[in-house]
Design a protein around this motif. Structure first.
Motif, PDB file in Angstrom:
ATOM      1  N   MET A 192       0.854  -1.172   0.000  1.00 33.55           N
ATOM      2  CA  MET A 192       0.000   0.000   0.000  1.00 33.55           C
ATOM      3  C   MET A 192       0.895   1.230   0.000  1.00 33.55           C
ATOM      4  N   ASN A 193       0.664   2.118  -0.955  1.00 29.46           N
ATOM      5  CA  ASN A 193       1.405   3.374  -1.051  1.00 29.46           C
ATOM      6  C   ASN A 193       0.437   4.532  -0.866  1.00 29.46           C
ATOM      7  N   LEU A 194       0.805   5.449  -0.002  1.00 27.35           N
ATOM      8  CA  LEU A 194      -0.052   6.586   0.325  1.00 27.35           C
ATOM      9  C   LEU A 194       0.764   7.866   0.256  1.00 27.35           C
ATOM     10  N   ARG A 195       0.191   8.911  -0.299  1.00 30.51           N
ATOM     11  CA  ARG A 195       0.805  10.237  -0.272  1.00 30.51           C
ATOM     12  C   ARG A 195      -0.055  11.072   0.675  1.00 30.51           C
ATOM     13  N   ALA A 196       0.411  11.207   1.921  1.00 29.08           N
ATOM     14  CA  ALA A 196      -0.393  11.855   2.958  1.00 29.08           C
ATOM     15  C   ALA A 196      -0.607  13.332   2.653  1.00 29.08           C
ATOM     16  N   ALA A 197      -1.869  13.715   2.555  1.00 31.68           N
ATOM     17  CA  ALA A 197      -2.228  15.126   2.439  1.00 31.68           C
ATOM     18  C   ALA A 197      -2.633  15.682   3.799  1.00 31.68           C
ATOM     19  N   ARG A 198      -3.094  14.759   4.663  1.00 30.41           N
ATOM     20  CA  ARG A 198      -3.511  15.148   6.009  1.00 30.41           C
ATOM     21  C   ARG A 198      -3.028  14.109   7.002  1.00 30.41           C
ATOM     22  N   CYS A 199      -2.858  14.577   8.231  1.00 28.19           N
ATOM     23  CA  CYS A 199      -2.460  13.686   9.308  1.00 28.19           C
ATOM     24  C   CYS A 199      -3.194  14.130  10.572  1.00 28.19           C
ATOM     25  N   TYR A 200      -3.661  13.163  11.327  1.00 27.91           N
ATOM     26  CA  TYR A 200      -4.288  13.437  12.611  1.00 27.91           C
ATOM     27  C   TYR A 200      -3.529  12.655  13.671  1.00 27.91           C
ATOM     28  N   VAL A 201      -3.149  13.331  14.748  1.00 29.22           N
ATOM     29  CA  VAL A 201      -2.484  12.683  15.871  1.00 29.22           C
ATOM     30  C   VAL A 201      -3.185  13.150  17.137  1.00 29.22           C
ATOM     31  N   GLN A 211      11.649  11.396   3.927  1.00 26.74           N
ATOM     32  CA  GLN A 211      10.264  11.776   4.141  1.00 26.74           C
ATOM     33  C   GLN A 211       9.254  10.728   3.673  1.00 26.74           C
ATOM     34  N   VAL A 212       9.684   9.467   3.673  1.00 28.87           N
ATOM     35  CA  VAL A 212       8.782   8.349   3.399  1.00 28.87           C
ATOM     36  C   VAL A 212       8.859   7.380   4.579  1.00 28.87           C
ATOM     37  N   LEU A 213       7.709   7.169   5.215  1.00 25.91           N
ATOM     38  CA  LEU A 213       7.606   6.183   6.288  1.00 25.91           C
ATOM     39  C   LEU A 213       7.353   4.820   5.669  1.00 25.91           C
ATOM     40  N   LEU A 241      -4.570  -8.145   6.110  1.00 25.49           N
ATOM     41  CA  LEU A 241      -4.852  -6.860   5.476  1.00 25.49           C
ATOM     42  C   LEU A 241      -4.904  -6.943   3.951  1.00 25.49           C
ATOM     43  N   GLY A 242      -4.329  -7.993   3.392  1.00 26.42           N
ATOM     44  CA  GLY A 242      -4.294  -8.131   1.943  1.00 26.42           C
ATOM     45  C   GLY A 242      -3.270  -7.232   1.279  1.00 26.42           C
ATOM     46  N   ILE A 243      -2.228  -6.847   2.016  1.00 25.95           N
ATOM     47  CA  ILE A 243      -1.156  -6.010   1.480  1.00 25.95           C
ATOM     48  C   ILE A 243       0.179  -6.566   1.970  1.00 25.95           C
ATOM     49  N   THR A 244       1.265  -6.180   1.309  1.00 29.51           N
ATOM     50  CA  THR A 244       2.570  -6.688   1.717  1.00 29.51           C
ATOM     51  C   THR A 244       3.324  -5.720   2.622  1.00 29.51           C
ATOM     52  N   GLY A 245       2.948  -4.448   2.614  1.00 27.08           N
ATOM     53  CA  GLY A 245       3.593  -3.439   3.439  1.00 27.08           C
ATOM     54  C   GLY A 245       2.914  -2.104   3.235  1.00 27.08           C
ATOM     55  N   ILE A 246       3.416  -1.101   3.926  1.00 28.97           N
ATOM     56  CA  ILE A 246       2.827   0.243   3.845  1.00 28.97           C
ATOM     57  C   ILE A 246       3.945   1.254   3.681  1.00 28.97           C
ATOM     58  N   THR A 247       3.793   2.150   2.705  1.00 30.87           N
ATOM     59  CA  THR A 247       4.682   3.305   2.593  1.00 30.87           C
ATOM     60  C   THR A 247       3.811   4.551   2.580  1.00 30.87           C
ATOM     61  N   VAL A 248       4.238   5.541   3.351  1.00 30.47           N
ATOM     62  CA  VAL A 248       3.492   6.796   3.454  1.00 30.47           C
ATOM     63  C   VAL A 248       4.450   7.939   3.176  1.00 30.47           C
ATOM     64  N   ASP A 249       4.209   8.668   2.095  1.00 31.58           N
ATOM     65  CA  ASP A 249       4.978   9.874   1.795  1.00 31.58           C
ATOM     66  C   ASP A 249       4.436  10.967   2.707  1.00 31.58           C
ATOM     67  N   VAL A 250       5.254  11.417   3.650  1.00 27.41           N
ATOM     68  CA  VAL A 250       4.812  12.397   4.645  1.00 27.41           C
ATOM     69  C   VAL A 250       5.304  13.810   4.337  1.00 27.41           C
ATOM     70  N   THR A 251       5.760  14.046   3.119  1.00 26.93           N
ATOM     71  CA  THR A 251       6.299  15.352   2.739  1.00 26.93           C
ATOM     72  C   THR A 251       5.333  16.483   3.074  1.00 26.93           C
ATOM     73  N   ALA A 252       4.057  16.317   2.748  1.00 25.46           N
ATOM     74  CA  ALA A 252       3.066  17.384   2.924  1.00 25.46           C
ATOM     75  C   ALA A 252       2.699  17.629   4.388  1.00 25.46           C
ATOM     76  N   VAL A 253       3.044  16.695   5.275  1.00 28.90           N
ATOM     77  CA  VAL A 253       2.673  16.844   6.688  1.00 28.90           C
ATOM     78  C   VAL A 253       3.898  16.916   7.603  1.00 28.90           C
ATOM     79  N   MET A 254       5.060  17.217   7.037  1.00 31.85           N
ATOM     80  CA  MET A 254       6.283  17.266   7.843  1.00 31.85           C
ATOM     81  C   MET A 254       6.249  18.360   8.905  1.00 31.85           C
ATOM     82  N   ASP A 255       5.377  19.348   8.765  1.00 28.32           N
ATOM     83  CA  ASP A 255       5.244  20.362   9.809  1.00 28.32           C
ATOM     84  C   ASP A 255       4.689  19.749  11.106  1.00 28.32           C
TER      85      ASP A 255
END
Length: 129
Positions: free
Chosen positions: A1-10, A76-78, A90-104
């Motif tokens: 699974m590849n994701l380009r994060a536009a938003r993040c909630y913590v 900047q990729v988790l 989960l039906g996936i082999t791994g997860i990558t999240v591009d966090v460039t847009a949420v590095m703040d």
């Protein structure tokens, strides 16, 4: 699974009684999301059912308890490496999240992931910085 994060909630998600770190690709793409959750309350029933650890939830609704082997940040990729049973669940082999847009939000993301994933007996190898 590849994701380009536009938003993040913590933070706490009171309706679900969990602390969560969630990434998604934006309001029109909430099905393209990944959330890492841990209960706000200790519950003996969770321990009995084998759910006394973090939960990984995909936007598709697929979820698993535990199962992350490694977490690393590189340019900047988790990257999250999953155990075989988590991959199957989960039906996936791994997860990558591009966090460039949420590095703040990086300090919150880092401390949030450590809080969720640092569970006695099942802490992945975490390399965030």
């Amino acid at each position: 699974m590849n994701l380009r994060a536009a938003r993040c909630y913590v933070g706490d998600f009171d309706e679900l009684e969990v602390f969560m770190v969630m990434f998604d690709e934006g309001p029109d793409r909430e099905d393209s999301s990944v959330a890492f959750q841990i209960s706000l309350f200790d519950d003996g029933q969770d321990e009995e059912l084998g759910m006394d650890t973090y939960c990984l939830v995909l936007g598709s609704g697929a979820c698993t308890y535990g199962g992350i082997l490694t977490v690393s940040l590189n340019q900047q990729v988790l990257t999250f490496t999953l155990a075989e049973d988590a991959q199957q669940g989960l039906g996936i082999t791994g997860i990558t999240v591009d966090v460039t847009a949420v590095m703040d939000q990086w300090q919150d993301i880092q401390s949030g992931l450590i809080r969720v994933l640092s569970h006695p007996g099942e802490t992945p190898d975490i390399r965030l910085g």
